[in-house]
Design an enzyme around this catalytic site. Structure first.
Site, PDB file in Angstrom:
ATOM      1  N   LYS A  71       0.831  -1.210   0.000  1.00 57.30           N
ATOM      2  CA  LYS A  71       0.000   0.000   0.000  1.00 57.30           C
ATOM      3  C   LYS A  71       0.868   1.264   0.000  1.00 57.30           C
ATOM      4  O   LYS A  71       2.065   1.199   0.321  1.00 57.30           O
ATOM      5  CB  LYS A  71      -0.911  -0.012   1.236  1.00 57.30           C
ATOM      6  CG  LYS A  71      -0.154  -0.022   2.559  1.00 57.30           C
ATOM      7  CD  LYS A  71      -1.092  -0.321   3.727  1.00 57.30           C
ATOM      8  CE  LYS A  71      -0.342  -0.323   5.045  1.00 57.30           C
ATOM      9  NZ  LYS A  71      -1.149  -0.916   6.131  1.00 57.30           N
ATOM     10  N   ARG A 129     -11.013  -1.107  14.199  1.00 55.78           N
ATOM     11  CA  ARG A 129     -10.964  -0.260  13.017  1.00 55.78           C
ATOM     12  C   ARG A 129     -11.943  -0.854  12.013  1.00 55.78           C
ATOM     13  O   ARG A 129     -13.046  -0.378  11.855  1.00 55.78           O
ATOM     14  CB  ARG A 129      -9.526  -0.220  12.475  1.00 55.78           C
ATOM     15  CG  ARG A 129      -9.304   0.753  11.353  1.00 55.78           C
ATOM     16  CD  ARG A 129      -7.834   0.869  10.969  1.00 55.78           C
ATOM     17  NE  ARG A 129      -7.229  -0.389  10.531  1.00 55.78           N
ATOM     18  CZ  ARG A 129      -5.976  -0.504  10.124  1.00 55.78           C
ATOM     19  NH1 ARG A 129      -5.181   0.554  10.099  1.00 55.78           N
ATOM     20  NH2 ARG A 129      -5.499  -1.664   9.721  1.00 55.78           N
ATOM     21  N   TYR A 156      13.862  31.974   8.018  1.00 61.53           N
ATOM     22  CA  TYR A 156      12.652  32.686   8.429  1.00 61.53           C
ATOM     23  C   TYR A 156      12.604  32.835   9.942  1.00 61.53           C
ATOM     24  O   TYR A 156      12.893  31.896  10.684  1.00 61.53           O
ATOM     25  CB  TYR A 156      11.408  31.912   7.967  1.00 61.53           C
ATOM     26  CG  TYR A 156      11.195  31.975   6.470  1.00 61.53           C
ATOM     27  CD1 TYR A 156      10.957  33.190   5.822  1.00 61.53           C
ATOM     28  CD2 TYR A 156      11.217  30.815   5.702  1.00 61.53           C
ATOM     29  CE1 TYR A 156      10.753  33.244   4.453  1.00 61.53           C
ATOM     30  CE2 TYR A 156      11.012  30.849   4.339  1.00 61.53           C
ATOM     31  CZ  TYR A 156      10.784  32.075   3.718  1.00 61.53           C
ATOM     32  OH  TYR A 156      10.586  32.123   2.370  1.00 61.53           O
ATOM     33  N   MET A 165      10.356  25.696   2.709  1.00 62.22           N
ATOM     34  CA  MET A 165       9.566  24.805   1.853  1.00 62.22           C
ATOM     35  C   MET A 165      10.481  23.943   0.982  1.00 62.22           C
ATOM     36  O   MET A 165      10.221  22.754   0.781  1.00 62.22           O
ATOM     37  CB  MET A 165       8.627  25.632   0.967  1.00 62.22           C
ATOM     38  CG  MET A 165       7.580  24.790   0.266  1.00 62.22           C
ATOM     39  SD  MET A 165       6.515  25.712  -0.862  1.00 62.22           S
ATOM     40  CE  MET A 165       5.669  26.823   0.227  1.00 62.22           C
TER      41      MET A 165
HETATM   42  C1  LIG Z   1      -0.320  -1.909   6.766  1.00 64.20           C
HETATM   43  C2  LIG Z   1      -0.891  -3.232   7.145  1.00 64.20           C
HETATM   44  C3  LIG Z   1      -0.062  -4.350   7.290  1.00 64.20           C
HETATM   45  C4  LIG Z   1       1.442  -4.275   7.236  1.00 64.20           C
HETATM   46  O1  LIG Z   1       1.909  -3.788   8.467  1.00 64.20           O
HETATM   47  P1  LIG Z   1       3.460  -3.879   8.846  1.00 64.20           P
HETATM   48  O2  LIG Z   1       3.480  -3.494  10.274  1.00 64.20           O
HETATM   49  O3  LIG Z   1       4.169  -2.927   7.969  1.00 64.20           O
HETATM   50  O4  LIG Z   1       3.868  -5.287   8.626  1.00 64.20           O
HETATM   51  C5  LIG Z   1      -0.658  -5.576   7.511  1.00 64.20           C
HETATM   52  N1  LIG Z   1      -2.001  -5.691   7.620  1.00 64.20           N
HETATM   53  C6  LIG Z   1      -2.824  -4.634   7.515  1.00 64.20           C
HETATM   54  C7  LIG Z   1      -4.300  -4.844   7.663  1.00 64.20           C
HETATM   55  C8  LIG Z   1      -2.304  -3.359   7.287  1.00 64.20           C
HETATM   56  O5  LIG Z   1      -3.127  -2.310   7.221  1.00 64.20           O
END
Ligand SMILES: *Cc1c(COP(=O)(O)O)cnc(C)c1O
Length: 348
Positions: A36, A126, A246, A293
């Site tokens: 992801k 969640r 700044y 920036m």
């Molecule tokens: C992001 C995520 C992972 C991976 O997590 P890591 O701690 O990077 O291994 C696994 N399962 C779900 C549901 C996630 O959202």
């Protein structure tokens, strides 16, 4: 490349890390790579290496991410969040696996044809099905439909805590008690840290590898896979009492040399980075003044020249130190590096 700021990513090291992880967890049949957020912002180019390393399933957070990755591989892809119900057919057409995280969601799409994994909530609170009754109802609806149930999973929220984590496994067992798990192809629970720190449960056959692929592990011997590089583009001699940047936030107590580096908060180096170290010629130098920036200031000495390389991030140890300074976690330091920063890849 024109700007002298880039993230340097070693693809071979990612592949080797994944190989090491899989070799050390051969008891799992499914090694799902969580890619992801464009592989934690390293770029989806890493996916090829992750697959060469042996991952046999991918997971992402949205249908957009899944469709982008579908263009480069035929490997199965799971979306970890429920997708907009308007796009179920699009997902099916592209062989994308969906997550069913509640009965309410399933009821809206139960007449469609798709492949899915059921998500169970075991304490993270969640996403996911909360109890046995809801799961049994979901299971029955799926059994009477054209839906292909391929997997079931849950997410561990504090793997550093053995008691809490074992409680989550127990909760998963309780919620799935009436279901014959052996009839489901993939049962996946561990994330990176859980994978290396807990014994595989008999009923689990899959894990989800995330940040560990990039070398973050206390138990396995893995390599750092990236650095964030820039250069000194100008050097300023400032006199005692003068300030830089700044608001004149840094005031020189004596005559000082300041190196200007072309990276700033628009690249993800937020202002809180002031006070932490970068590496130049293998020595530590401090970021001073307010980060701008597009540029920042480093307190240097007369051994440093224009065009010397500055490692804004040197390796994983450095990331962990930066995370501490910023009062956050290594994941966030990685993901904060913005898309303006060019990604350069080394293949060997
Ligand atoms: C992001 C995520 C992972 C991976 O997590 P890591 O701690 O990077 O291994 C696994 N399962 C779900 C549901 C996630 O959202």
């Amino acid at each position: 490349m024109i700007r002298k700021t880039y993230e340097l990513i070693n693809l071979k090291k990612i592949e080797n890390n994944v190989k090491t992880i899989i070799n050390s967890s051969k008891e799992y049949k499914y090694h799902i790579a969580v890619v992801k957020a464009n592989c934690y912002a390293l770029g989806i180019k890493c996916i090829k290496s992750i697959l060469l390393g042996g991952a046999n399933y991918l997971a992402v957070s949205s249908l957009e991410e899944a469709l982008k990755i579908r263009k480069i591989t035929n490997v199965r892809i799971l979306v970890l969040e429920p997708i907009d119900i308007k796009y179920i057919d699009l997902a099916t057409k592209n062989n994308i696996t969906l997550t069913i995280s509640s009965k309410e969601y399933l009821n809206k799409i139960k007449d469609k044809k798709f492949t899915c994994h059921i998500k169970i909530n075991t304490g993270m609170n969640r996403l996911g099905i909360n109890n046995k009754k809801e799961l049994n109802e979901v299971y029955n609806i799926i059994n009477k439909s054209n839906i292909n149930l391929e997997g079931i999973y849950t997410h561990i929220y504090k793997s550093s805590d053995k008691i809490l984590t074992e409680k989550q496994f127990k909760k998963f067992e309780t919620i799935t008690k009436d279901i014959d798990l052996s009839k489901i192809e993939i049962i996946h629970i561990p994330n990176s840290e859980t994978l290396t720190n807990y014994k595989k449960k008999d009923y689990v056959n899959g894990c989800r590898m995330g940040i560990i692929m990039y070398g973050f592990s206390d138990t396995l011997h893995l390599e750092s896979v990236f650095s964030l590089n820039s250069r000194i583009i100008e050097i300023k001699n400032i006199k005692k009492g003068e300030t830089v940047g700044y608001d004149g936030n840094f005031k020189a107590k004596k005559d000082e040399l300041i190196g200007i580096v072309p990276i700033g908060y628009a690249d993800g180096i937020i202002r809180k980075n002031t006070g932490r170290y970068v590496y130049i010629n293998n020595k530590k130098y401090k970021i001073v003044g307010n980060v701008c920036m597009d540029m920042l200031f480093v307190l240097i000495d007369d051994t440093i020249n224009i065009n010397d390389e500055v490692l804004i991030i040197k390796d994983n140890n450095h990331i962990n130190e930066i995370a501490k300074h910023l009062d956050t976690i290594n994941y966030e330091v990685m993901c904060n590096i913005s898309s303006r920063v060019e990604r350069k890849y080394i293949e060997r």
